[in-house]
Enzyme design. Structure first.
Site, PDB file in Angstrom:
ATOM      1  N   ASP A 128       0.674  -1.033   0.054  1.00  0.00           N
ATOM      2  CA  ASP A 128       0.076   0.090  -0.092  1.00  0.00           C
ATOM      3  C   ASP A 128       0.964   1.228   0.128  1.00  0.00           C
ATOM      4  O   ASP A 128       1.994   1.346   0.618  1.00  0.00           O
ATOM      5  CB  ASP A 128      -0.864  -0.057   1.135  1.00  0.00           C
ATOM      6  CG  ASP A 128      -2.059   1.111   1.010  1.00  0.00           C
ATOM      7  OD1 ASP A 128      -2.406   1.373   0.048  1.00  0.00           O
ATOM      8  OD2 ASP A 128      -2.226   1.434   1.954  1.00  0.00           O
ATOM      9  N   HIS A 168       2.111   3.413  -8.836  1.00  0.00           N
ATOM     10  CA  HIS A 168       1.998   2.051  -9.370  1.00  0.00           C
ATOM     11  C   HIS A 168       3.294   1.646 -10.230  1.00  0.00           C
ATOM     12  O   HIS A 168       3.466   0.248  -9.674  1.00  0.00           O
ATOM     13  CB  HIS A 168       0.551   1.698  -9.959  1.00  0.00           C
ATOM     14  CG  HIS A 168      -0.511   2.278  -9.118  1.00  0.00           C
ATOM     15  ND1 HIS A 168      -0.644   1.620  -8.005  1.00  0.00           N
ATOM     16  CD2 HIS A 168      -1.493   2.737  -9.488  1.00  0.00           C
ATOM     17  CE1 HIS A 168      -1.998   2.271  -7.535  1.00  0.00           C
ATOM     18  NE2 HIS A 168      -2.319   2.722  -8.487  1.00  0.00           N
ATOM     19  N   GLU A 221     -12.241  -4.758  -4.230  1.00  0.00           N
ATOM     20  CA  GLU A 221     -13.152  -3.467  -3.993  1.00  0.00           C
ATOM     21  C   GLU A 221     -12.291  -2.248  -4.786  1.00  0.00           C
ATOM     22  O   GLU A 221     -12.852  -1.108  -4.973  1.00  0.00           O
ATOM     23  CB  GLU A 221     -12.870  -2.961  -2.505  1.00  0.00           C
ATOM     24  CG  GLU A 221     -13.668  -3.755  -1.631  1.00  0.00           C
ATOM     25  CD  GLU A 221     -13.169  -5.101  -1.310  1.00  0.00           C
ATOM     26  OE1 GLU A 221     -11.993  -5.433  -1.072  1.00  0.00           O
ATOM     27  OE2 GLU A 221     -14.257  -6.132  -0.948  1.00  0.00           O
ATOM     28  N   ARG A 228     -12.347   2.409  -7.783  1.00  0.00           N
ATOM     29  CA  ARG A 228     -11.601   3.400  -8.073  1.00  0.00           C
ATOM     30  C   ARG A 228     -12.093   4.276  -9.304  1.00  0.00           C
ATOM     31  O   ARG A 228     -12.599   3.785 -10.233  1.00  0.00           O
ATOM     32  CB  ARG A 228      -9.943   3.182  -8.045  1.00  0.00           C
ATOM     33  CG  ARG A 228      -9.598   2.654  -6.921  1.00  0.00           C
ATOM     34  CD  ARG A 228      -8.287   2.506  -6.409  1.00  0.00           C
ATOM     35  NE  ARG A 228      -7.864   2.152  -5.049  1.00  0.00           N
ATOM     36  CZ  ARG A 228      -6.641   2.211  -4.827  1.00  0.00           C
ATOM     37  NH1 ARG A 228      -5.551   2.737  -5.521  1.00  0.00           N
ATOM     38  NH2 ARG A 228      -6.106   2.022  -3.339  1.00  0.00           N
ATOM     39  N   LEU A 243      11.435 -19.955  -5.379  1.00  0.00           N
ATOM     40  CA  LEU A 243      10.338 -18.859  -4.543  1.00  0.00           C
ATOM     41  C   LEU A 243       9.035 -19.103  -5.276  1.00  0.00           C
ATOM     42  O   LEU A 243       8.769 -18.981  -6.445  1.00  0.00           O
ATOM     43  CB  LEU A 243      10.818 -17.451  -4.464  1.00  0.00           C
ATOM     44  CG  LEU A 243      10.045 -16.489  -3.994  1.00  0.00           C
ATOM     45  CD1 LEU A 243      10.194 -16.535  -2.402  1.00  0.00           C
ATOM     46  CD2 LEU A 243      10.407 -15.146  -4.493  1.00  0.00           C
ATOM     47  N   SER A 290      -8.109  -4.870   5.260  1.00  0.00           N
ATOM     48  CA  SER A 290      -8.555  -4.539   3.876  1.00  0.00           C
ATOM     49  C   SER A 290      -9.070  -5.641   2.945  1.00  0.00           C
ATOM     50  O   SER A 290      -8.610  -5.635   2.095  1.00  0.00           O
ATOM     51  CB  SER A 290      -7.548  -3.514   3.079  1.00  0.00           C
ATOM     52  OG  SER A 290      -7.531  -2.327   3.824  1.00  0.00           O
TER      53      SER A 290
HETATM   54  C1  IPE Z   1      -5.401  -2.776   0.206  1.00  0.00           C
HETATM   55  O1  IPE Z   1      -4.898  -1.277  -0.205  1.00  0.00           O
HETATM   56  C2  IPE Z   1      -5.169  -3.496  -1.387  1.00  0.00           C
HETATM   57  C3  IPE Z   1      -4.046  -3.169  -2.272  1.00  0.00           C
HETATM   58  C4  IPE Z   1      -2.818  -3.048  -1.650  1.00  0.00           C
HETATM   59  C5  IPE Z   1      -3.969  -4.050  -3.400  1.00  0.00           C
HETATM   60  P1  IPE Z   1      -6.076  -0.452  -0.310  1.00  0.00           P
HETATM   61  O2  IPE Z   1      -5.580   1.040  -0.499  1.00  0.00           O
HETATM   62  O3  IPE Z   1      -7.330  -0.798  -1.285  1.00  0.00           O
HETATM   63  O4  IPE Z   1      -7.050  -0.342   1.076  1.00  0.00           O
HETATM   64  P2  IPE Z   1      -7.888   0.586   1.929  1.00  0.00           P
HETATM   65  O5  IPE Z   1      -8.982   1.230   0.781  1.00  0.00           O
HETATM   66  O6  IPE Z   1      -6.827   1.819   2.216  1.00  0.00           O
HETATM   67  O7  IPE Z   1      -8.457   0.033   2.834  1.00  0.00           O
HETATM   68  C1  IPE Z   2      -1.537   0.419  -3.308  1.00  0.00           C
HETATM   69  O1  IPE Z   2      -1.480   1.485  -3.312  1.00  0.00           O
HETATM   70  C2  IPE Z   2      -1.845  -0.395  -4.830  1.00  0.00           C
HETATM   71  C3  IPE Z   2      -3.307  -0.866  -5.239  1.00  0.00           C
HETATM   72  C4  IPE Z   2      -4.493  -0.726  -4.126  1.00  0.00           C
HETATM   73  C5  IPE Z   2      -3.564  -1.181  -6.455  1.00  0.00           C
HETATM   74  P1  IPE Z   2      -2.741   2.785  -3.091  1.00  0.00           P
HETATM   75  O2  IPE Z   2      -2.956   2.829  -4.832  1.00  0.00           O
HETATM   76  O3  IPE Z   2      -3.622   2.055  -2.534  1.00  0.00           O
HETATM   77  O4  IPE Z   2      -1.945   4.035  -2.718  1.00  0.00           O
HETATM   78  P2  IPE Z   2      -2.468   4.894  -1.408  1.00  0.00           P
HETATM   79  O5  IPE Z   2      -3.055   4.093  -0.203  1.00  0.00           O
HETATM   80  O6  IPE Z   2      -3.630   5.607  -2.309  1.00  0.00           O
HETATM   81  O7  IPE Z   2      -1.287   5.806  -1.314  1.00  0.00           O
HETATM   82 MG    MG Z   3      -4.213   2.512  -0.436  1.00  0.00          MG
END
Ligand code: IPE
Ligand code: IPE
Ligand code: MG
Length: 242
Positions: free
Chosen positions: A15, A32, A62, A66, A126, A184
């Site tokens: 995250d 990303h 979920e 986005r 791995l 999450s």
């Molecule tokens: C969890 O991160 C999912 C991934 C890292 C793929 P999110 O950014 O979606 O989680 P929330 O919305 O902050 O809980």
């Molecule tokens: C995690 O990073 C990757 C995915 C959920 C795809 P985020 O995109 O959730 O990054 P933040 O939490 O918004 O910084």
């Molecule tokens: Mg996030």
């Protein structure tokens, strides 16, 4: 009693990509992209430390909610990264597995997944499980549906055998980067007795030093599994049926 050997299976909620990009006034997709590089470094570092299974959360059930632009950017990035990285992963002995609901994914993404799995199936160094279009609740429901469809008795064991990560033992250590302290909808079933490590580092900034901090922290945990400290497995009262 502490753990002298490294965790066998490490799982990571990767995250913080979006915040990494926003802080640099870049579009979220730039974060990303950095995240893919961070994952490559991390997989190498895990292998070098004797970790045998790495499971990462790449796209949740979920995350479809986005903005359209980010979702399509993530799908493109995923397909491109797969095409680009598989030869090196294959050479490095990494076995790639994709875990999640495949229905609803584009034919391009599905083809990439199938080719990557086929190309690396024989690798043993791995196991890298990439959770994509994955949710812990989805996993429990699909496992329960398969138990029912096969007419099996519903037990912890029969359900476990149908879970999407049945090919590996449960994670010993779950790391979440990005500063949030929540699950999450990640490995709800499999993390029942995992140790957790929350890192404030944003995923693109997660490096070997932070991985070592997580492993070191794991080394100091007293994993009791419901028993008392120092008790051997042999010294357990007779099992009561669950
Ligand atoms: C969890 O991160 C999912 C991934 C890292 C793929 P999110 O950014 O979606 O989680 P929330 O919305 O902050 O809980
Ligand atoms: C995690 O990073 C990757 C995915 C959920 C795809 P985020 O995109 O959730 O990054 P933040 O939490 O918004 O910084
Ligand atoms: Mg996030």
């Amino acid at each position: 009693m502490t753990n002298t050997s490294p965790p066998h299976h490490v799982a990571i909620v990767m995250d913080g990509n979006g915040r990494w990009a926003s802080r640099r006034f870049l579009p979220r997709i730039a974060g990303h992209k950095q995240g893919v590089d961070s994952l490559k470094r991390c997989a190498r570092a895990c292998d070098a430390r004797g970790i045998k299974v790495l499971t990462v959360f790449a796209f949740s059930s979920e995350n479809w909610q986005r903005p359209q632009e980010e979702v399509s950017g993530l799908m493109d990035l995923f397909a491109i990264a797969l095409g680009r990285e598989v030869p090196q992963l294959k050479a490095d002995g990494v076995q790639l597995r994709f875990v999640g609901e495949r229905q609803g994914l584009s034919s391009r993404v599905l083809k990439g997944i199938e080719q990557a799995e086929a190309a690396t199936a024989a690798n043993q160094k791995l196991v890298l499980n990439v959770c994509f279009n994955y949710g812990g609740r989805w996993d429990i429901v699909q496992a329960a549906a398969r138990v029912a469809a096969q007419g099996l008795v519903m037990t912890e064991q029969s359900l476990s055998q149908m879970m999407s990560l049945a090919h590996v033992p449960d994670p010993d250590l779950v790391i979440r980067t990005g500063g949030e302290q929540r699950i999450s909808n990640f490995l709800l079933w499999q993390s029942a007795y995992s140790e957790f490590f929350f890192s404030d580092k944003l995923w693109p900034d997660f490096d070997e030093a932070e991985l070592d901090r997580a492993i070191q922290s794991f080394g100091h945990r007293d994993r009791r599994f419901g028993r008392v400290s120092g008790q051997s497995r042999a010294d357990a009262a007779p099992t009561v049926a669950r």
